[in-house]
Design a protein around this motif. Sequence first.
Motif, PDB file in Angstrom:
ATOM      1  N   VAL A  62     101.277 106.268 -28.982  1.00 19.83           N
ATOM      2  CA  VAL A  62     101.522 107.534 -29.903  1.00 19.83           C
ATOM      3  C   VAL A  62     100.256 108.354 -29.926  1.00 19.83           C
ATOM      4  O   VAL A  62     100.190 109.606 -29.488  1.00 19.83           O
ATOM      5  N   LEU A  63      99.217 107.666 -30.718  1.00 18.99           N
ATOM      6  CA  LEU A  63      97.901 108.399 -30.706  1.00 18.99           C
ATOM      7  C   LEU A  63      96.920 108.564 -29.334  1.00 18.99           C
ATOM      8  O   LEU A  63      96.507 109.587 -29.150  1.00 18.99           O
ATOM      9  N   TYR A  64      97.599 107.747 -28.324  1.00 18.61           N
ATOM     10  CA  TYR A  64      96.909 107.885 -27.014  1.00 18.61           C
ATOM     11  C   TYR A  64      97.388 109.188 -26.493  1.00 18.61           C
ATOM     12  O   TYR A  64      96.747 110.152 -26.059  1.00 18.61           O
ATOM     13  N   PHE A  65      98.482 109.259 -26.280  1.00 14.98           N
ATOM     14  CA  PHE A  65      99.261 110.463 -25.756  1.00 14.98           C
ATOM     15  C   PHE A  65      99.032 111.785 -26.471  1.00 14.98           C
ATOM     16  O   PHE A  65      98.704 112.881 -26.106  1.00 14.98           O
ATOM     17  N   VAL A  66      98.783 111.749 -27.816  1.00 13.56           N
ATOM     18  CA  VAL A  66      98.539 112.919 -28.341  1.00 13.56           C
ATOM     19  C   VAL A  66      97.102 113.253 -28.194  1.00 13.56           C
ATOM     20  O   VAL A  66      96.756 114.341 -28.118  1.00 13.56           O
ATOM     21  N   GLY A  67      96.165 112.282 -28.314  1.00 15.28           N
ATOM     22  CA  GLY A  67      94.868 112.512 -28.039  1.00 15.28           C
ATOM     23  C   GLY A  67      94.832 113.168 -26.724  1.00 15.28           C
ATOM     24  O   GLY A  67      93.768 114.074 -26.407  1.00 15.28           O
ATOM     25  N   THR A 149      91.358 105.787 -14.868  1.00 13.44           N
ATOM     26  CA  THR A 149      90.843 105.488 -16.315  1.00 13.44           C
ATOM     27  C   THR A 149      91.811 105.416 -17.228  1.00 13.44           C
ATOM     28  O   THR A 149      91.930 104.395 -17.852  1.00 13.44           O
ATOM     29  N   CYS A 150      92.581 106.612 -17.368  1.00  5.22           N
ATOM     30  CA  CYS A 150      93.766 106.486 -18.151  1.00  5.22           C
ATOM     31  C   CYS A 150      94.753 105.620 -17.968  1.00  5.22           C
ATOM     32  O   CYS A 150      95.403 104.921 -19.011  1.00  5.22           O
ATOM     33  N   THR A 151      94.926 104.985 -16.588  1.00  2.75           N
ATOM     34  CA  THR A 151      96.127 104.179 -16.243  1.00  2.75           C
ATOM     35  C   THR A 151      95.402 102.707 -16.855  1.00  2.75           C
ATOM     36  O   THR A 151      96.065 101.738 -17.390  1.00  2.75           O
ATOM     37  N   HIS A 157      95.718  98.057 -22.772  1.00  4.24           N
ATOM     38  CA  HIS A 157      96.606  97.870 -24.043  1.00  4.24           C
ATOM     39  C   HIS A 157      97.945  97.028 -24.077  1.00  4.24           C
ATOM     40  O   HIS A 157      98.107  96.261 -24.827  1.00  4.24           O
ATOM     41  N   LEU A 158      98.578  97.113 -22.899  1.00  2.00           N
ATOM     42  CA  LEU A 158      99.664  96.133 -22.687  1.00  2.00           C
ATOM     43  C   LEU A 158      99.376  94.611 -22.503  1.00  2.00           C
ATOM     44  O   LEU A 158     100.087  93.892 -23.207  1.00  2.00           O
ATOM     45  N   ILE A 159      98.268  94.365 -21.911  1.00  2.00           N
ATOM     46  CA  ILE A 159      97.678  93.240 -22.002  1.00  2.00           C
ATOM     47  C   ILE A 159      97.182  92.627 -23.301  1.00  2.00           C
ATOM     48  O   ILE A 159      97.577  91.287 -23.635  1.00  2.00           O
ATOM     49  N   ALA A 160      96.607  93.627 -24.109  1.00  2.00           N
ATOM     50  CA  ALA A 160      96.079  93.102 -25.514  1.00  2.00           C
ATOM     51  C   ALA A 160      97.188  93.097 -26.556  1.00  2.00           C
ATOM     52  O   ALA A 160      97.122  92.302 -27.565  1.00  2.00           O
ATOM     53  N   SER A 161      98.584  93.645 -26.071  1.00  2.00           N
ATOM     54  CA  SER A 161      99.659  93.555 -26.807  1.00  2.00           C
ATOM     55  C   SER A 161     100.356  92.261 -26.469  1.00  2.00           C
ATOM     56  O   SER A 161     101.524  92.070 -27.168  1.00  2.00           O
ATOM     57  N   ALA A 190      84.619 102.550 -14.903  1.00  2.00           N
ATOM     58  CA  ALA A 190      85.263 103.555 -14.696  1.00  2.00           C
ATOM     59  C   ALA A 190      84.716 104.694 -15.845  1.00  2.00           C
ATOM     60  O   ALA A 190      84.452 105.909 -15.383  1.00  2.00           O
ATOM     61  N   LEU A 191      84.680 104.286 -16.792  1.00  2.00           N
ATOM     62  CA  LEU A 191      84.261 105.204 -17.800  1.00  2.00           C
ATOM     63  C   LEU A 191      82.652 105.617 -17.472  1.00  2.00           C
ATOM     64  O   LEU A 191      82.172 106.765 -17.862  1.00  2.00           O
ATOM     65  N   GLY A 192      81.722 104.525 -17.028  1.00  2.00           N
ATOM     66  CA  GLY A 192      80.357 105.044 -16.469  1.00  2.00           C
ATOM     67  C   GLY A 192      80.574 106.228 -15.437  1.00  2.00           C
ATOM     68  O   GLY A 192      79.619 106.947 -15.526  1.00  2.00           O
TER      69      GLY A 192
END
Length: 298
Positions: A62-67, A149-151, A157-161, A190-192
């Motif tokens: 939720v916070l991710y898509f709102v962000g 990067t967004c993907t 997140h899915l893996i950490a879940s 990718a962030l770099g």
Amino acid sequence: MSHSNPTSTERFKLLLVSIIAAMLIATAMEVFIGVGGSTRIEILSGWFSILFPLLGNLIFPVLYFVGLIFGSYQVSGKEMWWLDLGLVVAIAGLGYAVAEAIVFRERKAKNRDDERARKALHIASNLATCLLIWIFGIRTTSIFVLLLTCTEILLIHLIASGIKVPGMKEWVENVGREGEIPGEGALYNALGVLFALGLLRDHPAAAIAVIIILAMGDGLATFMGSSYGRHKLPWNESKTFEGTVGFAAGAMGAFMVLPTVGTLAIVLLSSIIESLPLKVNDNIVLPVAASLMYYLVL
């Protein structure tokens, strides 16, 4: 990201340090080198820095898509606004990398016995990005890298879940490292790259040079260090003189793209940075440092 199940205390520390680090970095960039302009990058970076410590948490999506919606709205209307969005996401990622290094300072991902496949993928993916910039330009390439990067963030997140993601088992077996979430190194990479594209949007040759330093320098450093490394660095016993020379030799590929004295200096300084016993992931430290140096000398 190295630790998929942080305790509540660790997550709180990550959250606090991430916000502080990201906002300090963004503010310093805005004050000292004028990055941001009308875009309040420190506010946006602070918002996105909240997200990384929440990877694996139920409220993250939720916070991710709102962000993403909020961030896109804040920068919309500006030319190449997605580069501003990518830049603030990258700064937030750097803030989180700093937070990880502080909160988990006693923990470290263990290198594979054979890093060749991992580094081959590292080199190939980054050189492919350079090719995309050369063919399509920074505008188009940056859109692709931002979407990728967004993907990647969602996948982590899915893996950490604890959700099984197709292909992740094979990733761990072939290129993953013990002590890190699958895809973590690729995400920091990718962030770099996003940081380089955002900061050097008006200097495509410099952006390519930065990515070459990251790709070839880091790749050749690992090969030389693991194959021929015999002499430990006095200031960092986990790295060797041969590996540092390998980094400098590989990073010199940047000189072919941008043959200037500044490039030589940046390659030298990047080699020194890579040799330091830093806890922050070098996949993001190196492109950020090299990008800032190019930005200042161009």
